[in-house]
Design an enzyme around this catalytic site. Structure first.
Site, PDB file in Angstrom:
ATOM      1  N   GLU A  74       0.947  -1.107  -0.115  1.00 31.17           N
ATOM      2  CA  GLU A  74       0.070  -0.006   0.061  1.00 31.17           C
ATOM      3  C   GLU A  74       0.832   1.431  -0.169  1.00 31.17           C
ATOM      4  OE1 GLU A  74      -2.970  -0.234  -0.595  1.00 31.17           O
ATOM      5  OE2 GLU A  74      -3.604  -2.009  -0.232  1.00 31.17           O
ATOM      6  N   TYR A 113       1.738   7.158  -7.221  1.00 33.95           N
ATOM      7  CA  TYR A 113       1.234   8.122  -7.708  1.00 33.95           C
ATOM      8  C   TYR A 113       2.060   9.622  -7.819  1.00 33.95           C
ATOM      9  CZ  TYR A 113      -2.909   5.093  -7.034  1.00 33.95           C
ATOM     10  OH  TYR A 113      -3.675   4.128  -6.934  1.00 33.95           O
ATOM     11  N   HIS A 121      -5.543  -8.364  -2.322  1.00 35.30           N
ATOM     12  CA  HIS A 121      -5.892  -7.861  -0.749  1.00 35.30           C
ATOM     13  C   HIS A 121      -7.596  -8.086  -0.409  1.00 35.30           C
ATOM     14  CE1 HIS A 121      -2.226  -5.117  -1.217  1.00 35.30           C
ATOM     15  NE2 HIS A 121      -1.989  -6.257  -1.584  1.00 35.30           N
TER      16      HIS A 121
END
Length: 322
Positions: A98, A105, A195
């Protein structure tokens, strides 16, 4: 004989085979954003209107916020309720990835945007009422919810709330634009599908231990939360997409993925929307395989990662025993 103070994890004694198969799948899929040549998308980027560029920036800003929640708070809270030491290890892996997602980004921003534009994106992200509302709601459940409620929040976040942002790069991929940006999104989607399925599976284990009355109470809470999140997501989607004319298509995509989130947890879908209702250009973007370029060649064949697999509809319900 001395008493045991701390118990070592033993991967040769597996309590739940899903822990082992998920660990293997996640490590096989390991990737880093630095291996993808985002600068190859600059010609496509320059061809977009200012309105489209702003949309891309804002949706990625929103995705950064959600991945930050997962990496900083979500997995830490889920670890508190792990059923096995191997589950803790899997959640550690998810937490790290994560962080990779959130960092990816910023790599996109660095390639495509000026510093002033990046500052604007993060200012918008950190003050947007709908983004902040869903962040606050999910995080409040992470802090104060029951073990099962925390799992529901996590699955809704990863299998539903991300997709208002994923729609944009998938749309451009389906139109043969921003292919390298889309490679990152497809890698993230591939991770999130594992996930969401894994945490949904862990939810089902706990849910099946409840009494019938407790199950009904949990289902009511779950569906009420979904309605609350969907209503907020509608407003967020309208704000992002009204000017470009994609709002209703994105809402359809959201409902489709909300159903996937419920199914990950063994629950009945809520909305009538199926894959055939989603914009086929976006579904094509999901199902398109890796681009032809070898984006790992820069570091030679010694850097071996899992192949970017084609994302089919069934990948949302990925078989963890494969």
């Amino acid at each position: 004989m001395a008493n045991t103070y701390y118990e070592a994890i033993n991967w040769n004694e597996i309590e739940d085979v899903i822990d082992k198969s998920t660990w293997e799948k996640l490590t096989e899929q390991f990737w880093l954003d630095t291996r993808i040549p985002l600068s190859n998308d600059l010609d496509d980027w320059r061809s977009l209107s200012e309105q489209e560029k702003q949309l891309v920036g804002y949706v990625f800003g929103g995705l950064t916020l959600l991945d930050t929640i997962q990496s900083e708070n979500g997995m830490e809270r889920l670890r508190e309720d792990a059923r096995t030491p191997h589950e803790e290890a899997v959640l550690n892996n998810i937490q790290f990835m994560e962080s990779v997602h959130a960092k990816s980004y910023s790599s996109i921003f660095t390639t495509l945007n000026t510093k002033a534009e990046i500052d604007d994106i993060f200012e918008w992200t950190n003050t947007n009422e709908y983004l902040q509302k869903k962040a606050e709601r999910i995080n409040e459940i992470y802090k104060n919810g029951s073990p099962l409620q925390k799992k529901v929040a996590s699955v809704f976040l990863e299998t539903f709330l991300f997709y208002s942002g994923f729609y944009t790069p998938l749309y451009y991929l389906g139109n043969n634009k921003l292919a390298n940006v889309a490679e990152i999104i497809k890698l993230i989607i591939r991770d999130e599908s594992v996930h969401g399925t894994y945490i949904g599976y862990k939810f089902q284990l706990g849910f099946n231990e409840l009494s019938e009355e407790e199950q009904e109470e949990m289902k009511n809470w779950m569906y009420n939360l979904l309605f609350e999140l969907y209503e907020n997501e509608e407003r967020y989607t309208e704000q992002l997409y009204d000017d470009i004319g994609w709002t209703e298509e994105v809402k359809t995509f959201l409902r489709y993925n909300a159903n996937k989130a419920l199914m990950n947890m063994g629950q009945d879908p809520l909305f009538p929307d199926g894959a055939n209702d989603v914009n086929p250009i976006v579904m094509n973007g999901i199902s398109t395989g890796t681009s032809n370029h070898d984006f790992f060649s820069q570091v030679g064949n010694g850097y071996l990662l899992g192949t970017v697999e084609a994302m089919n509809d069934d990948d949302y319900l990925i078989g963890l025993d494969n």
